[in-house]
Design an enzyme around this catalytic site. Sequence first.
Site, PDB file in Angstrom:
ATOM      1  N   ASN A   9       0.872  -1.177   0.000  1.00 35.52           N
ATOM      2  CA  ASN A   9       0.000   0.000   0.000  1.00 35.52           C
ATOM      3  C   ASN A   9       0.910   1.229   0.000  1.00 35.52           C
ATOM      4  O   ASN A   9       1.508   1.558   1.013  1.00 35.52           O
ATOM      5  CB  ASN A   9      -0.878  -0.043   1.266  1.00 35.52           C
ATOM      6  CG  ASN A   9      -1.696   1.222   1.445  1.00 35.52           C
ATOM      7  OD1 ASN A   9      -1.764   2.074   0.557  1.00 35.52           O
ATOM      8  ND2 ASN A   9      -2.331   1.344   2.613  1.00 35.52           N
ATOM      9  N   TRP A  10       1.015   1.847  -1.166  1.00 37.13           N
ATOM     10  CA  TRP A  10       1.944   2.978  -1.292  1.00 37.13           C
ATOM     11  C   TRP A  10       1.416   4.243  -0.606  1.00 37.13           C
ATOM     12  O   TRP A  10       2.149   5.223  -0.468  1.00 37.13           O
ATOM     13  CB  TRP A  10       2.216   3.283  -2.764  1.00 37.13           C
ATOM     14  CG  TRP A  10       2.978   2.221  -3.498  1.00 37.13           C
ATOM     15  CD1 TRP A  10       3.361   0.986  -3.025  1.00 37.13           C
ATOM     16  CD2 TRP A  10       3.460   2.287  -4.850  1.00 37.13           C
ATOM     17  NE1 TRP A  10       4.045   0.293  -4.002  1.00 37.13           N
ATOM     18  CE2 TRP A  10       4.116   1.076  -5.135  1.00 37.13           C
ATOM     19  CE3 TRP A  10       3.384   3.256  -5.854  1.00 37.13           C
ATOM     20  CZ2 TRP A  10       4.708   0.798  -6.375  1.00 37.13           C
ATOM     21  CZ3 TRP A  10       3.966   2.987  -7.087  1.00 37.13           C
ATOM     22  CH2 TRP A  10       4.619   1.771  -7.340  1.00 37.13           C
ATOM     23  N   LYS A  11       0.139   4.230  -0.262  1.00 35.01           N
ATOM     24  CA  LYS A  11      -0.511   5.420   0.340  1.00 35.01           C
ATOM     25  C   LYS A  11      -0.276   6.645  -0.543  1.00 35.01           C
ATOM     26  O   LYS A  11      -0.159   6.501  -1.764  1.00 35.01           O
ATOM     27  CB  LYS A  11      -0.022   5.628   1.770  1.00 35.01           C
ATOM     28  CG  LYS A  11      -0.140   4.361   2.610  1.00 35.01           C
ATOM     29  CD  LYS A  11      -0.014   4.597   4.063  1.00 35.01           C
ATOM     30  CE  LYS A  11      -0.019   3.262   4.791  1.00 35.01           C
ATOM     31  NZ  LYS A  11      -0.002   3.403   6.222  1.00 35.01           N
ATOM     32  N   HIS A  96      -9.425   0.588   5.198  1.00 33.23           N
ATOM     33  CA  HIS A  96      -8.148   0.862   5.867  1.00 33.23           C
ATOM     34  C   HIS A  96      -8.404   1.803   7.041  1.00 33.23           C
ATOM     35  O   HIS A  96      -9.246   2.697   6.963  1.00 33.23           O
ATOM     36  CB  HIS A  96      -7.163   1.489   4.873  1.00 33.23           C
ATOM     37  CG  HIS A  96      -5.769   1.537   5.402  1.00 33.23           C
ATOM     38  ND1 HIS A  96      -5.362   2.484   6.315  1.00 33.23           N
ATOM     39  CD2 HIS A  96      -4.701   0.723   5.183  1.00 33.23           C
ATOM     40  CE1 HIS A  96      -4.087   2.250   6.618  1.00 33.23           C
ATOM     41  NE2 HIS A  96      -3.667   1.188   5.953  1.00 33.23           N
ATOM     42  N   GLU A  98      -6.874   4.277   8.110  1.00 35.82           N
ATOM     43  CA  GLU A  98      -6.709   5.712   7.808  1.00 35.82           C
ATOM     44  C   GLU A  98      -7.975   6.254   7.159  1.00 35.82           C
ATOM     45  O   GLU A  98      -8.366   7.394   7.410  1.00 35.82           O
ATOM     46  CB  GLU A  98      -5.470   5.928   6.914  1.00 35.82           C
ATOM     47  CG  GLU A  98      -4.194   5.698   7.723  1.00 35.82           C
ATOM     48  CD  GLU A  98      -2.981   5.275   6.904  1.00 35.82           C
ATOM     49  OE1 GLU A  98      -3.001   5.381   5.669  1.00 35.82           O
ATOM     50  OE2 GLU A  98      -2.004   4.814   7.534  1.00 35.82           O
ATOM     51  N   GLU A 168      -5.017  -5.436  10.702  1.00 32.22           N
ATOM     52  CA  GLU A 168      -4.049  -4.360  10.885  1.00 32.22           C
ATOM     53  C   GLU A 168      -4.325  -3.639  12.210  1.00 32.22           C
ATOM     54  O   GLU A 168      -5.174  -2.745  12.256  1.00 32.22           O
ATOM     55  CB  GLU A 168      -4.161  -3.353   9.740  1.00 32.22           C
ATOM     56  CG  GLU A 168      -3.883  -3.934   8.384  1.00 32.22           C
ATOM     57  CD  GLU A 168      -3.369  -2.870   7.426  1.00 32.22           C
ATOM     58  OE1 GLU A 168      -2.283  -3.049   6.875  1.00 32.22           O
ATOM     59  OE2 GLU A 168      -4.051  -1.836   7.270  1.00 32.22           O
ATOM     60  N   GLY A 174       2.556   2.065  10.792  1.00 27.89           N
ATOM     61  CA  GLY A 174       3.455   3.198  10.628  1.00 27.89           C
ATOM     62  C   GLY A 174       4.146   3.630  11.919  1.00 27.89           C
ATOM     63  O   GLY A 174       4.773   4.680  11.980  1.00 27.89           O
ATOM     64  N   SER A 213       3.687  -2.298  10.399  1.00 23.03           N
ATOM     65  CA  SER A 213       5.141  -2.291  10.573  1.00 23.03           C
ATOM     66  C   SER A 213       5.778  -3.637  10.242  1.00 23.03           C
ATOM     67  O   SER A 213       6.738  -4.059  10.899  1.00 23.03           O
ATOM     68  CB  SER A 213       5.516  -1.830  11.988  1.00 23.03           C
ATOM     69  OG  SER A 213       5.069  -0.498  12.201  1.00 23.03           O
ATOM     70  N   GLY A 235       4.840   1.350   4.650  1.00 21.45           N
ATOM     71  CA  GLY A 235       6.136   1.995   4.465  1.00 21.45           C
ATOM     72  C   GLY A 235       7.171   1.135   3.750  1.00 21.45           C
ATOM     73  O   GLY A 235       7.858   1.601   2.827  1.00 21.45           O
TER      74      GLY A 235
HETATM   75  C1  PEP Z   1      -0.747  -0.068   6.273  1.00 25.00           C
HETATM   76  O1  PEP Z   1      -0.998   1.117   6.350  1.00 25.00           O
HETATM   77  O2  PEP Z   1      -1.528  -0.832   5.684  1.00 25.00           O
HETATM   78  C2  PEP Z   1       0.482  -0.559   6.888  1.00 25.00           C
HETATM   79  C3  PEP Z   1       0.557  -1.804   7.196  1.00 25.00           C
HETATM   80  O3  PEP Z   1       1.467   0.386   7.104  1.00 25.00           O
HETATM   81  P1  PEP Z   1       2.958   0.117   7.694  1.00 25.00           P
HETATM   82  O4  PEP Z   1       3.444  -1.139   7.060  1.00 25.00           O
HETATM   83  O5  PEP Z   1       3.721   1.327   7.278  1.00 25.00           O
HETATM   84  O6  PEP Z   1       2.795  -0.007   9.162  1.00 25.00           O
END
Ligand code: PEP
Length: 250
Positions: A9-11, A96, A98, A168, A174, A213, A235
Amino acid sequence: MRLKIVAGNWKMNTTVEQGVALSQSLLEQISQVPEDVILAIAPPFTHLYSVYQQIVNSRIALGAQNCAAYDKGAYTGEVSAAMLASVPCKYVIIGHSERREYYREDAPILNKKLALALQAGLIPIFCVGERLEEREAGRHFEVIASQLKEAITVLTPSDFSKVVIAYEPVWAIGTGKTATSEQAQEAHAFIRKILAESFGVLAAQTSILYGGSCKSSNAAELFAQKDIDGGLIGGASLQADEFIAIAKAF
Ligand code: PEP
C-alpha cells in the site's frame, strides 16, 4: 490451499515517475519471489494506468487503495470501482484504518464500497483492527468481531469467497511497533473463527494478511504462523529491495 499474498500500500507517496521507477525495480526482482506468492501493489490513483502498462504480462498484480461508495455521477473527486476495474486493477483496499479515521468511513459506507467492488469484479482487501486504547482495554476481539459482522459476514457465501481480509492493529501501523507473532496469530485465528461461524469451511480458504510495521526482519516469523497468509505492507513497500525481501520471507 490458501493464496499467499504480499500487497504493498503505497498510500499518498511517490510521483508518477517515481512510482513507475519503483514498479520497474520490482519487475527486475520478481523472479526472486516464490512462484506461489502473489505480489500486489496499490499505487495512488494517478499512477495506476502507467504502472499497469509497465507490469502488464508480469506476475505483479495491481490494486487500488480505495474506491467510491457510489457507482457513477456527480461525485467530484471520486473514483469508482468500475473505473478501477477498467484500468484494469485486480484488488482494492477497503476499510483501511486511515480511511475509517480521517474520512469517517463507517459500516454503511464500507458496505456500499464492498458491494460495488465485488460487482465490478475486483477483489476487496478488507481491513480490520483495533486501536491502542481498545487493545489496552482488552476489547480487541470485540472490535474485530464487530468490524467483521458489520461488513463481511453479511455477504453472500459467493461474494465472501472472493474477499481477502487484512488484520491491521492500528497501533502497529506506521509506528514501528509490530504485533508479536503470537498476538498476530491469535487475532488471525479469531478472525477465521468468526468467519467460520457464518461461512463454515469457506473460512479455511480465506487469505488473512497481517499489516502493521511488517518488514523483512519480522516477516518470516509472522508468515510462519498458521493463520497468517501474507502481509499488507505500507512503508516498507516503498523500497523495492525491502518489499521483495518481505515477499521472499515465506
Ligand atoms: C498499512 O498502512 O496498511 C500498513 C501496514 O502500514 P505500515 O506497514 O507502514 O505499518
